[in-house]
Write a protein that holds these residues in place. Structure first.
Motif, PDB file in Angstrom:
ATOM      1  N   LEU A   8       7.427   0.455   1.894  1.00 54.08           N
ATOM      2  CA  LEU A   8       6.614   0.211   1.304  1.00 54.08           C
ATOM      3  C   LEU A   8       5.549  -0.378   1.374  1.00 54.08           C
ATOM      4  O   LEU A   8       4.193  -0.468   0.672  1.00 54.08           O
ATOM      5  N   ALA A   9       5.535  -1.063   2.400  1.00 52.86           N
ATOM      6  CA  ALA A   9       4.142  -2.113   2.980  1.00 52.86           C
ATOM      7  C   ALA A   9       3.009  -1.633   3.365  1.00 52.86           C
ATOM      8  O   ALA A   9       2.113  -1.687   3.238  1.00 52.86           O
ATOM      9  N   VAL A  10       3.712  -0.488   4.419  1.00 56.17           N
ATOM     10  CA  VAL A  10       2.371  -0.190   5.349  1.00 56.17           C
ATOM     11  C   VAL A  10       2.064   1.739   3.885  1.00 56.17           C
ATOM     12  O   VAL A  10       0.683   1.216   4.618  1.00 56.17           O
ATOM     13  N   ASP A  11       3.085   2.077   3.022  1.00 54.91           N
ATOM     14  CA  ASP A  11       1.869   2.859   2.255  1.00 54.91           C
ATOM     15  C   ASP A  11       1.373   2.169   0.820  1.00 54.91           C
ATOM     16  O   ASP A  11       0.731   3.125   0.873  1.00 54.91           O
ATOM     17  N   SER A  12       1.183   1.282   0.877  1.00 58.45           N
ATOM     18  CA  SER A  12       1.042   0.643  -0.162  1.00 58.45           C
ATOM     19  C   SER A  12      -0.058  -0.787   0.422  1.00 58.45           C
ATOM     20  O   SER A  12      -0.336  -1.967  -0.665  1.00 58.45           O
ATOM     21  N   LEU A  13      -0.485  -0.505   1.306  1.00 60.31           N
ATOM     22  CA  LEU A  13      -1.369  -1.963   2.382  1.00 60.31           C
ATOM     23  C   LEU A  13      -1.983  -2.503   1.427  1.00 60.31           C
ATOM     24  O   LEU A  13      -2.124  -3.685   1.196  1.00 60.31           O
ATOM     25  N   PRO A  14      -3.595  -2.370   0.631  1.00 61.71           N
ATOM     26  CA  PRO A  14      -4.102  -2.210   0.394  1.00 61.71           C
ATOM     27  C   PRO A  14      -3.832  -3.257  -1.348  1.00 61.71           C
ATOM     28  O   PRO A  14      -4.484  -4.314  -1.425  1.00 61.71           O
ATOM     29  N   PHE A  15      -2.466  -2.331  -1.811  1.00 61.24           N
ATOM     30  CA  PHE A  15      -2.282  -3.341  -3.306  1.00 61.24           C
ATOM     31  C   PHE A  15      -2.154  -4.340  -3.428  1.00 61.24           C
ATOM     32  O   PHE A  15      -1.654  -5.035  -3.476  1.00 61.24           O
ATOM     33  N   VAL A  16      -1.330  -4.566  -1.810  1.00 61.07           N
ATOM     34  CA  VAL A  16       0.261  -5.577  -1.561  1.00 61.07           C
ATOM     35  C   VAL A  16      -1.007  -6.527  -1.028  1.00 61.07           C
ATOM     36  O   VAL A  16      -0.902  -7.885  -1.338  1.00 61.07           O
ATOM     37  N   ALA A  17      -2.480  -6.625  -0.287  1.00 63.57           N
ATOM     38  CA  ALA A  17      -2.842  -7.090   0.211  1.00 63.57           C
ATOM     39  C   ALA A  17      -3.658  -8.077  -1.304  1.00 63.57           C
ATOM     40  O   ALA A  17      -3.677  -9.243  -1.520  1.00 63.57           O
ATOM     41  N   GLN A  18      -3.667  -7.144  -1.962  1.00 64.73           N
ATOM     42  CA  GLN A  18      -5.195  -7.558  -3.253  1.00 64.73           C
ATOM     43  C   GLN A  18      -3.855  -8.580  -4.137  1.00 64.73           C
ATOM     44  O   GLN A  18      -4.555  -9.526  -4.662  1.00 64.73           O
ATOM     45  N   MET A  19      -2.412  -8.488  -4.226  1.00 66.00           N
ATOM     46  CA  MET A  19      -1.889  -8.872  -5.140  1.00 66.00           C
ATOM     47  C   MET A  19      -1.425 -10.066  -4.624  1.00 66.00           C
ATOM     48  O   MET A  19      -1.265 -11.700  -4.793  1.00 66.00           O
ATOM     49  N   ALA A  20      -1.346  -9.895  -3.068  1.00 62.02           N
ATOM     50  CA  ALA A  20      -1.123 -11.539  -2.299  1.00 62.02           C
ATOM     51  C   ALA A  20      -2.264 -12.809  -2.439  1.00 62.02           C
ATOM     52  O   ALA A  20      -2.280 -14.086  -2.576  1.00 62.02           O
TER      53      ALA A  20
END
Length: 252
Positions: free
Chosen positions: A24-36
């Protein structure tokens, strides 16, 4: 019954859960980075919940499929369904045509007075087999009574034998109206494994040895829920912590 079987060790789950989070982290890296950037704890919780969200979605699909299977095994016509369920319905129809089972009981409760457990089973079926133990859908062979279970998981796992042995070795069957009858003697057990791509009707070993293993987990369940909470007593002596002087006590 499910709680008892969950006492079985599942070391593979830790690897699977870590894999789900990593993917999940690799597949949605930009989204997770923005959320973080906005909410670090929210991003952590989002990733941490990957396995649970997948499990819930699969459980919802499985429950819907089981509902349809019960309707179909009872002879009810099932028309258009959600596209996600369409292949499951098609495969179950193929199973009914290929095996032509007689429904004896479905979604009733297996109850053990002897060992104090209960669980709802999918079906008891009567099928017909020839001398080579092959199913004869025209019912030309000898009848055989089977404890049956439907699985829509990715694979069939050994603990299904524990589950089905517990059903088969229960003392009685309790119907929705509260009436009960003794559990019959079975000629065997089988699991119908249905996925979106294929289906297979597989024999499952149900015997004294498998049931003995279930009872060991039954004992572990009692240990976990009851006995383990009683084995550590209150301290006989203790120490540490902050020291409080008499002056401090009097000043309170």
């Amino acid at each position: 019954m499910t709680s008892v079987i969950n006492m079985a060790p599942k070391p593979f789950l830790a690897f699977w859960q870590a894999k789900m989070v990593a993917e999940l982290a690799v597949d949605s890296l930009p989204f997770v980075a923005q959320m973080a950037e906005r909410d670090r704890q929210g991003a952590v919780d989002y990733l941490k919940g990957a396995a649970n969200r997948y499990t819930r979605s699969r459980a919802e699909l499985g429950s819907s499929a089981h509902d349809l299977f019960e309707r179909m095994i009872r002879g009810e016509f099932v028309g258009r369904v959600h596209p996600d369920l369409t292949p499951y319905v098609r495969h179950f129809r193929e199973f009914l045509d290929a095996v032509n089972p007689e429904l004896v009981s479905a979604e009733d409760v297996a109850w053990s007075d002897t060992h104090k457990y209960a669980g709802s089973f999918d079906a008891i079926l009567r099928v017909w087999v020839d001398e080579a133990n092959r199913i004869t859908p025209d019912r030309s062979g000898e009848p055989a009574l089977l404890m049956a279970d439907w699985k829509t998981s990715k694979a069939t796992y050994p603990d299904v034998a524990l589950q089905m042995s517990a059903y088969a070795y229960a003392d009685r069957i309790i119907s929705p109206d509260g009436t009960s009858v003794p559990m019959p003697e079975f000629d065997g057990a089988a699991v119908l494994h249905v996925t979106a791509d294929q289906w297979a009707f597989k024999p499952v070993l149900v015997n004294d040895e498998v049931f003995a293993q279930f009872l060991r987990y039954r004992g572990t369940f009692d240990w976990d829920r009851e006995l383990s909470k009683t084995v550590i007593g209150k301290p006989l002596v203790s120490g540490g912590g902050s020291f409080e002087t008499g002056t401090q006590r009097r000043g309170k």
